[in-house]
Structures are given as C-alpha cells and as structure tokens.
Design a protein around this motif. Structure first.
Motif, PDB file in Angstrom:
ATOM      1  N   ARG A 193     -84.290  42.124 -33.874  1.00 23.89           N
ATOM      2  CA  ARG A 193     -85.227  43.223 -33.637  1.00 23.89           C
ATOM      3  C   ARG A 193     -86.647  42.689 -33.458  1.00 23.89           C
ATOM      4  N   GLN A 194     -87.052  41.710 -34.245  1.00 24.22           N
ATOM      5  CA  GLN A 194     -88.402  41.167 -34.136  1.00 24.22           C
ATOM      6  C   GLN A 194     -88.599  40.465 -32.793  1.00 24.22           C
ATOM      7  N   ALA A 195     -87.544  39.758 -32.333  1.00 26.96           N
ATOM      8  CA  ALA A 195     -87.628  39.121 -31.016  1.00 26.96           C
ATOM      9  C   ALA A 195     -87.721  40.183 -29.924  1.00 26.96           C
ATOM     10  N   TYR A 196     -86.957  41.261 -30.076  1.00 27.90           N
ATOM     11  CA  TYR A 196     -86.980  42.365 -29.114  1.00 27.90           C
ATOM     12  C   TYR A 196     -88.392  42.945 -29.008  1.00 27.90           C
ATOM     13  N   ASP A 197     -89.017  43.169 -30.160  1.00 20.39           N
ATOM     14  CA  ASP A 197     -90.363  43.765 -30.166  1.00 20.39           C
ATOM     15  C   ASP A 197     -91.403  42.825 -29.553  1.00 20.39           C
ATOM     16  N   LEU A 198     -91.285  41.533 -29.837  1.00 18.94           N
ATOM     17  CA  LEU A 198     -92.228  40.562 -29.265  1.00 18.94           C
ATOM     18  C   LEU A 198     -92.108  40.515 -27.740  1.00 18.94           C
ATOM     19  N   ILE A 199     -90.869  40.509 -27.250  1.00 18.36           N
ATOM     20  CA  ILE A 199     -90.640  40.483 -25.798  1.00 18.36           C
ATOM     21  C   ILE A 199     -91.175  41.758 -25.154  1.00 18.36           C
ATOM     22  N   SER A 200     -90.879  42.906 -25.766  1.00 16.91           N
ATOM     23  CA  SER A 200     -91.325  44.190 -25.201  1.00 16.91           C
ATOM     24  C   SER A 200     -92.847  44.265 -25.136  1.00 16.91           C
ATOM     25  N   GLU A 201     -93.483  43.792 -26.187  1.00 10.02           N
ATOM     26  CA  GLU A 201     -94.941  43.878 -26.264  1.00 10.02           C
ATOM     27  C   GLU A 201     -95.631  42.975 -25.247  1.00 10.02           C
ATOM     28  N   ASN A 202     -95.060  41.802 -25.014  1.00 12.11           N
ATOM     29  CA  ASN A 202     -95.740  40.812 -24.187  1.00 12.11           C
ATOM     30  C   ASN A 202     -95.206  40.703 -22.761  1.00 12.11           C
ATOM     31  N   PHE A 203     -93.968  41.148 -22.540  1.00 17.33           N
ATOM     32  CA  PHE A 203     -93.382  40.982 -21.212  1.00 17.33           C
ATOM     33  C   PHE A 203     -92.826  42.287 -20.628  1.00 17.33           C
ATOM     34  N   GLY A 204     -92.686  43.317 -21.444  1.00 14.46           N
ATOM     35  CA  GLY A 204     -92.077  44.558 -20.982  1.00 14.46           C
ATOM     36  C   GLY A 204     -90.663  44.699 -21.515  1.00 14.46           C
ATOM     37  N   GLN A 205     -90.232  45.945 -21.718  1.00 14.99           N
ATOM     38  CA  GLN A 205     -88.932  46.187 -22.336  1.00 14.99           C
ATOM     39  C   GLN A 205     -87.777  45.632 -21.514  1.00 14.99           C
ATOM     40  N   GLY A 206     -87.914  45.675 -20.196  1.00 10.09           N
ATOM     41  CA  GLY A 206     -86.812  45.269 -19.333  1.00 10.09           C
ATOM     42  C   GLY A 206     -86.404  43.825 -19.480  1.00 10.09           C
ATOM     43  N   VAL A 207     -87.297  42.974 -19.952  1.00  7.81           N
ATOM     44  CA  VAL A 207     -86.974  41.550 -20.114  1.00  7.81           C
ATOM     45  C   VAL A 207     -85.888  41.370 -21.177  1.00  7.81           C
ATOM     46  N   ASN A 208     -85.759  42.334 -22.108  1.00 11.17           N
ATOM     47  CA  ASN A 208     -84.728  42.249 -23.146  1.00 11.17           C
ATOM     48  C   ASN A 208     -83.326  42.455 -22.594  1.00 11.17           C
ATOM     49  N   GLY A 209     -83.221  42.980 -21.400  1.00 12.55           N
ATOM     50  CA  GLY A 209     -81.901  43.195 -20.808  1.00 12.55           C
ATOM     51  C   GLY A 209     -81.931  42.976 -19.318  1.00 12.55           C
ATOM     52  N   PRO A 210     -82.181  41.770 -18.848  1.00 11.67           N
ATOM     53  CA  PRO A 210     -82.277  41.535 -17.400  1.00 11.67           C
ATOM     54  C   PRO A 210     -80.959  41.804 -16.689  1.00 11.67           C
ATOM     55  N   LEU A 211     -81.070  42.265 -15.449  1.00 10.24           N
ATOM     56  CA  LEU A 211     -79.895  42.500 -14.617  1.00 10.24           C
ATOM     57  C   LEU A 211     -79.639  41.242 -13.800  1.00 10.24           C
ATOM     58  N   LEU A 212     -78.450  40.717 -13.888  1.00 14.07           N
ATOM     59  CA  LEU A 212     -78.100  39.476 -13.192  1.00 14.07           C
ATOM     60  C   LEU A 212     -77.526  39.811 -11.814  1.00 14.07           C
ATOM     61  N   ILE A 213     -78.196  39.378 -10.775  1.00 16.25           N
ATOM     62  CA  ILE A 213     -77.712  39.589  -9.412  1.00 16.25           C
ATOM     63  C   ILE A 213     -77.004  38.305  -8.976  1.00 16.25           C
ATOM     64  N   ALA A 214     -75.681  38.331  -8.945  1.00 13.83           N
ATOM     65  CA  ALA A 214     -74.884  37.169  -8.552  1.00 13.83           C
ATOM     66  C   ALA A 214     -74.457  37.335  -7.094  1.00 13.83           C
ATOM     67  N   VAL A 215     -74.562  36.239  -6.334  1.00 18.13           N
ATOM     68  CA  VAL A 215     -74.335  36.312  -4.886  1.00 18.13           C
ATOM     69  C   VAL A 215     -73.377  35.209  -4.445  1.00 18.13           C
ATOM     70  N   THR A 216     -72.349  35.577  -3.670  1.00 22.85           N
ATOM     71  CA  THR A 216     -71.534  34.586  -2.967  1.00 22.85           C
ATOM     72  C   THR A 216     -72.004  34.579  -1.524  1.00 22.85           C
TER      73      THR A 216
END
Length: 648
Positions: free
Chosen positions: A314-337
C-alpha cells in the motif's frame, strides 16, 4: 545503483530497470526525488513463496542503508503484505463457545463441537498445504477454507450433540443407544448437508476458471473433512465422555417446548400460523429493499489501494500514485507480433503508428518506449492509464483499446497486438465470471432441486427452496454492493473510499450460501415432514416443525454469523467481502427466510406442499435423510414384545 545491481543478482530475477539509466528515465519523478525499479522475475511471481519474494525485496537494502525510503509494490509487495487472520479465528471460536454454552447448558457439551471443528480444520489446512506442492493454491484459499471449515464444523457437531441430548435427557435412552440414534438420524442429515455444500462448491468447475475451480475444491475439502469429523471423531468422544456430558453445568437446559406449551418460539409459530400472509409480506418487505443495490453490482478486481496503510504494498502504491499518477500502479502491456522482422527495430513505422494511436486514446496518460526482441518479431510497450487499476474507467479503456484503437491502428498490416498485464487480466476475469454466473446458478439450483426431491418426495418444496435461497442470497449481494461499491459505512471496515467487489466473490458466495441455505431448509422441512407423517394437519405440522427446529437453526446460524463476521477484522478487503456477504446471508436466511417466510408460505400452500406427480413418484427411489422410520418401527416391535402375551 547499488540497490538495482543487488536486486538483479537475486534468485528468480530476470531483469531490473534502473530509473537512473536512460532506459528507465521515465521511472524517475520530475522533481527527481522518487523513482522505482521495474523488476521482472524469471518465473510467475504468484508461484514464489513469501520467503523467496522477501529475499528479492531485501536486495534493495543498500538503498535503505543510505537513508532512502524503500517500499515494494506489485505482486512481490502483495506477497509479503498478507494480513494475519489468527485474531479473526479466535474471535469466531470464542463467540461459538459462548453460544454453545448457552445452548447446551454445560461446559463439557460445549467443548465437543469446538474440539471436533478445530481438529478437522487442522487436517484441512494440512491437506491444502500438501496439495500446494502439486497445484497452484490461491493465497486466499486457506483463509476461506478456515472460515467455512470452522462454521460448518461447529454447526454439524451441534446438530448431532443436540439430538444426543434429546435422547439422553428427554427420551431416557442409555448413552450408547442415544449416541447411535443421534449419529444415525442427525448424522444422516449432516451427511446430506455436507454433500449438498460439497456439490455446490465442486460445481464451480463449470465456470472453467482455474482460480475459481481451485478455490472451490479447497473449500469443498474443508466441508468434507468437517462432516467426517462430526460423523467419526465426535461419536467416539461422546462415547468416551458418556454421562459426564452433563457435567460442569452452568445453567438448567430448557427442554424443547411443545407447540401447545408456552415459550418464545411456540408463540412465534402460532402468530405466523394465524397471519401467514402478513408474515410473508413482512419478510419480503425486509428482503426486497436489501436486494435493490444488486441491480447496479459491478464486478471489479483486487485493489492494493484498499490494503492497510501499514503494508509495504500500500505504501508503494501511494508513493507511485503521488509522484507518477495512479495508472503507473497497473500499466497495460501492449504485446505485438510483427509477422515479419521489424524494420529499424522500435522505429518500425508500423510500431510507431500503433504506439502513437494508443497514446492519443482518451484515458491514456503516457506510453513507454517500445522494446523489440532480438529476432525482431515480437515487441511490447506499456500504456499508462490516467485512472487507477481498479477503476471502471480503466476497464473501459481496456475495452476501447481492444475493440477500437488497436484494430484500427494495425488494419492493413501484418501486426497482431494484444492488451495484457495484471489489470487487463482482472478485467478479463470479471468478464468471464459475469458470463458464467447464470450457468453456475442454474447448475447449483438444478442439483439442489434433485437432491430435495429425493429427500422429501415433492416437487413443490424444492421449488420453494430455490426461490427462498435466491431471495436471501440476493439480499446479501445487495448489502455487499451497498457497503463496498457504494461506500455506505465503509469506514467501519477500515477503508476511506469505496472498494471494488472482487469478481469471483459473488460466484463463490453463491455456491457456499446455496449449500448452507439447503442445510437449514432440510433441517426445518424434515421436522415438518415428521409431524405430517405422524398424522397432523398441515398447519399444525408447520407450527410443530418450526418450534422443534427454530432454536437449533438460530443457534447454528448465530455461530456461523460470528465465525464469518469475525473475518471482517482481516486486513484483506477480499476476505472482508466474503465475511460480510456470508454473515449477512446466513443471518437473513436463518431468521427472515427459514423462521418467517418459509413457514408462512407452507401454511398458505397447504397440502400442495407435498404434491408429487405420480409418474415421478414411481421412478424416484425412496430415501430417508434421518432414517427415523427405522427407529420408530424398531421401537414398535420392542414395545409389542414387552406386552404380556395372552395365555392359550
């Protein structure tokens, strides 16, 4: 730098992206005071043990030694942020001890169900631990098995000890005969109830979701072991204790009231019999409003933001949200062939077009640089959402990327692009569960319908039971939605904001609750049926059956409510949701449904309750749940033999 280098050397670490390098520059905040290491493991993080995860985390100790604040998020952080549940279990057990003492009136009798349930639970957890070496067991499965195993283990033992008390203290049977009859009669009901719950849990495999199937099987093991403990260990302990079961008495145990006598339940039953329509309307007036929030239920995902602020995840989640935005806690991986080797690596025009279109999609805050494999045939990049991983807008973004943005961007090329990552995986899980839930409901209802036809030889009572069960479960879903999704009184559970309802919670709850509801239905209707077979009219049979069973049903349900409700203290929001949902459902089912709505409906239905088509009656085998007919016949023969024979 030292921390990044040390983490990279730890076992099971495949790569580490350092925010102080050009490759990881995006992982450094604008004020350059906060950064994060992106750690990729060589195995599925979910398969790592807590000790293995902690060893990887300890690799960052050089940063701690330098005075930096270090917190771990993602799956590694969640692995070491599992809350303890011992206090929850202890509270449930203490509450059960108090209720059993009041029910039986003796300390010795109270101890028996507790010991039986605890030993059965210990066996269950040992089995689950062994199975964990050959199959992947979700971290929440042992907690769920503990919750269910304690509840049904104590309840099943309660039914048998209650019948033993009746034989010993009311019918005047000797100890061995009373134990034998208790196990043969109430033991039969316990076997039937355990089989019903087990079948309901095993039917979760119909959903075809490995996570749900495994959790269902682990919980089913808890029910099977609890039932076996009640049918084997408990009778042995009853035989060893013998007449001393009445020792250490704390109060006089009130005998079960006859319907014609006074007593709270006798008065209650007669009031329902006198005003069945009013009783039915009153029950529906409670259940229907509670069900209304269910209409807006939205399945979500496990949210780290709902964990305790004392956990590293939770503390890591809050630090990321505060400094980088909430979305960084759950990035969407775009995989391409790519179909053909990339021209210029990440500068391939096809990849640049795809990346540009994804970045311009509403709801996307940023995208990371594209990475291409050495063969030049596979690539990936991350899309960072503007919203948190568990928010509805993020799920909508996943759908938009898959159905609109990506198909348009790759049209006319030989690219194939997919949206993955943990956030997208939970979206897929919620979608699949939503599509499978109706099938799961139909399967469980159909199996329960068949079992009740075998038990009572009527098609009306099973139909009533299905509807009644759906009402109590629907009301519990409504309460769950109001508390967690709407956020009503959410502060009581230690959260400041609404918490998404984890996608598999309603599916799993349905299987458990339908099985448990069947237990109380069987216990109530079997008592009513016994009076019907004794020649009483329908109304008198319902009144008599309710008076006989209500006290035991409410005692058993109260134990369940405290056992399930105690897990609200657990810091895991998913476990809290199970605790609230199961406790509310059992409370409503045992009181409003079984002790109010079902008796009222059966009185209104009259003889129709026992309708059975002739053709079906001929093909359905005769099954007696409690086998009371055998003992009645044996007692009749024994009485006849004791009568003096006329002299020829």
């Amino acid at each position: 730098n030292n921390a990044a280098a040390q983490v990279a050397k730890e076992p099971f670490v495949a790569s580490v992206v350092n925010p102080l390098t050009p490759q990881g520059a995006s992982a450094l905040s604008q004020n350059q005071t906060t950064g994060y290491l992106s750690v990729t493991t060589s195995v599925n993080p979910g398969k790592l043990s807590t000790a293995q995860a902690q060893k990887i985390i300890d690799g960052a100790n050089p940063a701690k030694a330098a005075g930096l604040e270090v917190q771990t998020g993602g799956q590694l952080g969640q692995k070491v942020s599992q809350p303890s549940t011992e206090s929850s279990e202890l509270i449930g057990i203490i509450a059960a001890m108090v209720i059993l003492t009041l029910t039986f009136g003796t300390i010795v009798a109270m101890v028996l169900p507790i010991v039986t349930a605890i030993l059965a639970l210990a066996s269950t957890l040992a089995i689950i631990r062994l199975l964990g070496h050959v199959v992947s067991v979700p971290t929440v499965a042992p907690t769920l098995a503990t919750m269910i195993g304690l509840g049904v283990g104590i309840d099943y033992a309660l039914f048998i000890v209650t019948r033993h008390f009746r034989g010993l203290n009311k019918q005047g049977l000797d100890v061995d005969e009373s134990i034998a009859r208790a196990v043969a009669t109430s033991g039969g009901a316990v076997f039937f109830a355990g089989a019903t719950v087990t079948i309901a849990l095993a039917s979760l495999a119909v959903a075809g979701i490995p996570l749900v199937t495994t959790m269902g099987l682990m919980a089913a093991i808890a029910v099977v072991v609890a039932a076996l403990g009640a049918l084997t260990l408990l009778p042995a302990m009853l035989g060893i204790i013998g007449p001393h079961i009445n020792s250490l008495r704390v109060r006089d145990r009130h005998p079960e009231s006859h319907p014609s006598e006074g007593g709270l339940w006798a008065k209650w039953a007669h009031e329902i019999a006198s005003h069945p329509w009013l009783a039915g309307v009153a029950a529906l007036a409670i259940l229907i409003p509670l069900t209304i929030p269910l209409l807006s239920l939205t399945l979500g995902q496990q949210d780290t933001a709902a964990l305790s602020t004392s956990t590293t995840a939770r503390q890591a989640y809050d630090l990321i949200s505060e400094n980088f935005g909430q979305g960084v806690n759950g990035p969407l991986l775009i995989a391409v062939t790519l179909g053909s080797p990339a021209q210029g690596g990440a500068n391939d025009p096809r990849l640049q077009t795809l990346q540009k279109d994804v970045k311009s999609t509403p709801g996307v805050a940023a995208v990371t640089p594209t990475q291409v494999d050495s063969a030049g045939t596979t690539a990936y990049f991350n899309a960072i959402a503007t919203t948190g991983p568990a928010e509805t807008q993020t799920a909508n973004l996943v759908s938009q990327l898959r159905s609109g943005t990506i198909p348009t961007a790759v049209k006319g090329t030989n690219l194939r692009a997919y949206v993955g990552g943990q956030t997208a995986a939970y979206v897929d899980l919620a979608s699949k569960i939503s599509s499978k839930l109706p099938l799961q409901i139909l399967v469980v209802i159909a199996l329960a319908f068949l079992l009740l036809i075998l038990a009572f030889r009527t098609v009306v009572v099973p139909a009533q039971a299905a509807v009644m069960n759906l009402l109590s479960i629907g009301a519990s879903y409504g309460v769950l939605t109001a508390i967690f999704q709407y956020g009503w009184a959410i502060g009581v559970f230690g959260h400041s904001d609404p918490v998404p309802i984890v996608s598999y919670v309603p599916l799993f709850m349905f299987a458990i609750l339908f099985g448990l509801s069947m237990d109380y239905e069987v216990f109530l209707v079997s008592q009513i049926e016994e009076h019907v077979h004794a020649g009483e009219d329908n109304k008198s049979s319902v009144v008599s059956g309710l008076v006989t069973s209500a006290r035991v049903i409410t005692a058993a349900a109260t134990i369940m409510v405290f056992v399930f409700g105690s897990f609200i203290l657990n810091g895991n929001p998913t476990v809290q949701q199970f605790g609230v949902g199961l406790a509310v459902a059992v409370l409503l089912d045992a009181t409003v449904v079984r002790c109010l709505l079902v008796p009222a409906l059966m009185i209104v239905m009259g003889k129709i309750n026992w309708y059975m088509p002739r053709w079906l009656d001929q093909i359905v085998p005769h099954v007696s749940i409690e086998g009371a007919e055998f003992f009645r016949e044996r007692d009749r023969v024994a009485a006849a033999e004791r009568e003096p024979q006329p002299v020829a």
